[in-house]
Design an enzyme around this catalytic site. Structure first.
Site, PDB file in Angstrom:
ATOM      1  N   TRP A   1       0.871  -1.167   0.000  1.00 52.20           N
ATOM      2  CA  TRP A   1       0.000   0.000   0.000  1.00 52.20           C
ATOM      3  C   TRP A   1       0.903   1.209   0.000  1.00 52.20           C
ATOM      4  O   TRP A   1       1.770   1.333   0.861  1.00 52.20           O
ATOM      5  CB  TRP A   1      -0.931   0.052   1.221  1.00 52.20           C
ATOM      6  CG  TRP A   1      -1.536   1.415   1.328  1.00 52.20           C
ATOM      7  CD1 TRP A   1      -2.444   1.979   0.462  1.00 52.20           C
ATOM      8  CD2 TRP A   1      -1.202   2.432   2.276  1.00 52.20           C
ATOM      9  NE1 TRP A   1      -2.699   3.277   0.839  1.00 52.20           N
ATOM     10  CE2 TRP A   1      -1.957   3.576   1.941  1.00 52.20           C
ATOM     11  CE3 TRP A   1      -0.351   2.490   3.381  1.00 52.20           C
ATOM     12  CZ2 TRP A   1      -1.881   4.768   2.657  1.00 52.20           C
ATOM     13  CZ3 TRP A   1      -0.273   3.670   4.106  1.00 52.20           C
ATOM     14  CH2 TRP A   1      -1.037   4.794   3.745  1.00 52.20           C
TER      15      TRP A   1
ATOM     16  N   GLU B   1      -3.122  -2.892  -2.266  1.00 56.05           N
ATOM     17  CA  GLU B   1      -4.274  -2.307  -1.573  1.00 56.05           C
ATOM     18  C   GLU B   1      -4.734  -1.009  -2.226  1.00 56.05           C
ATOM     19  O   GLU B   1      -3.940  -0.117  -2.509  1.00 56.05           O
ATOM     20  CB  GLU B   1      -3.905  -2.045  -0.110  1.00 56.05           C
ATOM     21  CG  GLU B   1      -5.052  -1.480   0.710  1.00 56.05           C
ATOM     22  CD  GLU B   1      -4.722  -1.413   2.203  1.00 56.05           C
ATOM     23  OE1 GLU B   1      -3.591  -1.764   2.587  1.00 56.05           O
ATOM     24  OE2 GLU B   1      -5.611  -0.997   2.966  1.00 56.05           O
TER      25      GLU B   1
ATOM     26  N   ASP C   1      -9.726  -3.259   1.962  1.00 60.27           N
ATOM     27  CA  ASP C   1      -9.777  -2.700   3.316  1.00 60.27           C
ATOM     28  C   ASP C   1     -11.171  -2.123   3.520  1.00 60.27           C
ATOM     29  O   ASP C   1     -11.575  -1.193   2.820  1.00 60.27           O
ATOM     30  CB  ASP C   1      -8.692  -1.620   3.454  1.00 60.27           C
ATOM     31  CG  ASP C   1      -8.585  -1.064   4.871  1.00 60.27           C
ATOM     32  OD1 ASP C   1      -9.641  -0.818   5.490  1.00 60.27           O
ATOM     33  OD2 ASP C   1      -7.456  -0.860   5.350  1.00 60.27           O
TER      34      ASP C   1
ATOM     35  N   HIS D   1     -11.901   1.589   3.698  1.00 60.97           N
ATOM     36  CA  HIS D   1     -11.695   2.492   2.571  1.00 60.97           C
ATOM     37  C   HIS D   1     -12.961   2.731   1.761  1.00 60.97           C
ATOM     38  O   HIS D   1     -12.901   3.126   0.601  1.00 60.97           O
ATOM     39  CB  HIS D   1     -10.578   1.963   1.674  1.00 60.97           C
ATOM     40  CG  HIS D   1      -9.244   1.933   2.360  1.00 60.97           C
ATOM     41  ND1 HIS D   1      -8.090   1.545   1.748  1.00 60.97           N
ATOM     42  CD2 HIS D   1      -8.898   2.256   3.636  1.00 60.97           C
ATOM     43  CE1 HIS D   1      -7.087   1.618   2.610  1.00 60.97           C
ATOM     44  NE2 HIS D   1      -7.561   2.041   3.763  1.00 60.97           N
TER      45      HIS D   1
ATOM     46  N   ASP E   1     -12.149   7.133   6.600  1.00 66.66           N
ATOM     47  CA  ASP E   1     -11.270   5.988   6.866  1.00 66.66           C
ATOM     48  C   ASP E   1     -10.600   6.179   8.220  1.00 66.66           C
ATOM     49  O   ASP E   1      -9.398   6.363   8.326  1.00 66.66           O
ATOM     50  CB  ASP E   1     -10.230   5.916   5.735  1.00 66.66           C
ATOM     51  CG  ASP E   1      -9.199   4.820   5.967  1.00 66.66           C
ATOM     52  OD1 ASP E   1      -9.509   3.854   6.675  1.00 66.66           O
ATOM     53  OD2 ASP E   1      -8.083   4.958   5.442  1.00 66.66           O
TER      54      ASP E   1
ATOM     55  N   ASP F   1     -10.341   4.171  10.803  1.00 62.31           N
ATOM     56  CA  ASP F   1      -9.715   3.010  11.433  1.00 62.31           C
ATOM     57  C   ASP F   1     -10.188   2.793  12.865  1.00 62.31           C
ATOM     58  O   ASP F   1      -9.383   2.530  13.758  1.00 62.31           O
ATOM     59  CB  ASP F   1      -8.184   3.095  11.350  1.00 62.31           C
ATOM     60  CG  ASP F   1      -7.685   2.813   9.944  1.00 62.31           C
ATOM     61  OD1 ASP F   1      -7.938   1.701   9.462  1.00 62.31           O
ATOM     62  OD2 ASP F   1      -7.081   3.692   9.315  1.00 62.31           O
TER      63      ASP F   1
ATOM     64  N   ASP G   1      -6.992  -4.313  10.341  1.00 66.14           N
ATOM     65  CA  ASP G   1      -6.296  -3.048  10.122  1.00 66.14           C
ATOM     66  C   ASP G   1      -7.098  -1.891  10.714  1.00 66.14           C
ATOM     67  O   ASP G   1      -7.954  -1.329  10.055  1.00 66.14           O
ATOM     68  CB  ASP G   1      -6.055  -2.818   8.617  1.00 66.14           C
ATOM     69  CG  ASP G   1      -5.226  -1.557   8.373  1.00 66.14           C
ATOM     70  OD1 ASP G   1      -4.622  -1.046   9.334  1.00 66.14           O
ATOM     71  OD2 ASP G   1      -5.187  -1.070   7.218  1.00 66.14           O
TER      72      ASP G   1
HETATM   73  C1  RNT Z   1      -3.894   2.752   4.859  1.00 67.76           C
HETATM   74  C2  RNT Z   1      -3.992   1.305   4.601  1.00 67.76           C
HETATM   75  C3  RNT Z   1      -2.851   0.464   5.125  1.00 67.76           C
HETATM   76  C4  RNT Z   1      -2.368   0.888   6.496  1.00 67.76           C
HETATM   77  C5  RNT Z   1      -1.331  -0.053   7.096  1.00 67.76           C
HETATM   78  C6  RNT Z   1      -0.652   0.538   8.273  1.00 67.76           C
HETATM   79  O1  RNT Z   1      -5.023   3.429   4.535  1.00 67.76           O
HETATM   80  O2  RNT Z   1      -5.200   0.816   5.085  1.00 67.76           O
HETATM   81  O3  RNT Z   1      -3.189  -0.853   5.076  1.00 67.76           O
HETATM   82  O4  RNT Z   1      -3.429   1.005   7.398  1.00 67.76           O
HETATM   83  O5  RNT Z   1      -0.466  -0.439   6.130  1.00 67.76           O
HETATM   84 ZN    ZN Z   2      -5.435  -1.307   5.116  1.00 70.79          ZN
END
Ligand code: RNT
Ligand code: ZN
Length: 416
Positions: A185, A224, A257, A260, A292, A294, A324
């Site tokens: 990524w 990614e 992901d 995203h 995003d 997280d 993640d």
């Molecule tokens: C970032 C991506 C990626 C990171 C990690 C730390 O938007 O989701 O995967 O979160 O590599």
């Molecule tokens: Zn990710």
């Protein structure tokens, strides 16, 4: 909770599920053997051990809850502790910046397999297989563009880094007798409008082609996609369309992901489209809140639907599950465990879906019956099965893991 009550509830659940054609013991066995790759970066807010500078690249941890892991030992202790609260099979997902560099500064175009030797040994002792990630962020050469940079020097630096990371993943894979999955990524993008959308994507594709030229049998690469990064809002080089096109034409694993996508997007529906054209999927299970962000994964509809869809598509063997998210506003190990357990609960419900009966209804055009069963299936006693799964594997059942984490906080993380 009394052990005999858990066992009794399990027996009742078994009977209840058998009535709709589900073998609960089989579902438990499936849950036990489906690996979840734990993301090492939840322990330390994605800092790593390279130069411990601020996180860049459009991702951000928010919060300053005490107890962040500050070095390799603390990361390992926290991962081992989190793992002790989780039943089933786990892997550990490392980023390049978590190498065992000692006191040296090992730049990203210098990194070697030897910097991961101690991880390989430690992981073996823990019964964990490793996965890997190249790292484009938090580096003086990160800028806004790395593998897609028109500057030949910058681009060459990141190509070298990513090639070395693939070799490291291959080394790890050969040592652990199982391919390490390496995610690429890159944060590349632009804060404001750009008139060079095509040019950067062309460069990115060329860089990737060069990186992937080397045949490495003990690792698998995945790429990614992303919608946008913070500070890089107007343009993302590795957009969903770019990555879908690239992975489809190069037969490369696609990293999906769940963070995203906007909350209204149906990520689960992407499984059965992507898997027709790409060989495998890597999941980054996350939870987007407004963006995003997280947030810690929870057992929400999006995550449930995703795992149900994987099982319905009979795609479990082509999908790799990883986590993640990074939340620094609550106990980090608590966050780790909540998200991993939520993922397991979603997987378990997918394994417990009365799929044969649902399929039969659908084939017969019995759509009332299909909807009725889908609704009823939601309140079947999966919780009793999950409790049994934890009891059977000797980890805390139900909310009893809370006090175990409080104890670790009192004795370990609060003292950091
Ligand atoms: C970032 C991506 C990626 C990171 C990690 C730390 O938007 O989701 O995967 O979160 O590599
Ligand atoms: Zn990710």
């Amino acid at each position: 909770m009394k052990e005999e009550h858990i066992l009794k509830s399990y027996e009742i659940a078994k009977e209840r599920y058998a009535a709709v054609g589900i073998d609960v013991d089989f579902a438990v066995a499936q849950l036990e053997k489906t690996p979840i790759s734990l993301h090492c970066w939840q322990t330390d807010d994605v800092m790593g051990f390279e130069r411990s500078q601020a996180l860049t690249g459009g991702i951000q941890t928010t919060g300053n809850y005490p107890g962040r892991a500050r070095n390799i030992e603390e990361v390992r202790n926290d991962v081992a502790f989190a793992k002790s609260l989780l039943a089933g099979t786990h892997r550990l997902n490392l980023h390049e910046i978590y190498g065992d560099f000692g006191s040296q500064l090992v730049d990203r175009d210098q990194v070697e397999p030897k910097h991961f030797e101690s991880w390989i040994e430690w992981a073996r002792e823990q019964g964990l297989k490793l996965d890997f990630n190249s790292t484009s962020f938090s580096h003086p050469k990160s800028g806004n563009l790395s593998l897609s940079s028109p500057d030949p020097e910058i681009r060459a630096f990141w190509i070298e880094h990513t090639k070395r990371c693939r070799r490291i993943a291959d080394y790890i894979g050969s040592r652990q007798g199982d391919p390490a999955i390496m995610n690429i990524w890159v944060h590349d993008g632009s804060k404001d409008m750009t008139v060079e959308r095509m040019r950067y994507r062309e460069i990115f594709a060329e860089s990737l082609d060069e990186i992937l030229r080397e045949e490495l049998p003990n690792m698998k690469t995945c790429l990614e996609a992303k919608l946008f990064g913070i500070g890089l809002e107007s343009y993302t080089v590795g957009s969903h369309d770019f990555v879908a096109g690239y992975c489809a034409t190069r037969k490369l694993m696609y990293t999906l992901d769940t963070g995203h996508y906007e909350q209204t997007e149906n990520v689960s529906d992407m499984v059965a489209s992507l898997l027709l054209f790409v060989p495998e999927l890597m999941l980054h299970v996350s939870r987007p809140v407004r963006w995003d962000s997280d947030h810690v994964t929870t057992m929400n509809d999006q995550t449930l639907d995703l795992f149900k869809e994987i099982v319905r598509a009979d795609a479990l063997s082509r999908v790799h599950v990883g986590l993640d998210y990074f939340d620094a506003s609550i106990n980090r190990i608590g966050a780790y465990v909540i998200g991993a357990r939520a993922t397991q609960k979603c997987m378990l419900q997918a394994f417990l879906e009365p799929l044969s009966l649902l399929r039969r209804y659908e084939d017969n055009g019995q759509h009332f019956e299909r909807l009725a069963l889908l609704e009823e299936a939601k309140s079947l006693p999966f919780g009793a099965v999950y409790d049994y799964f934890n009891l059977k594997n000797g980890v805390p059942v139900g909310e009893s893991f809370i006090s175990v984490i409080q104890e670790y906080e009192k004795n370990v993380t609060s003292k950091r």
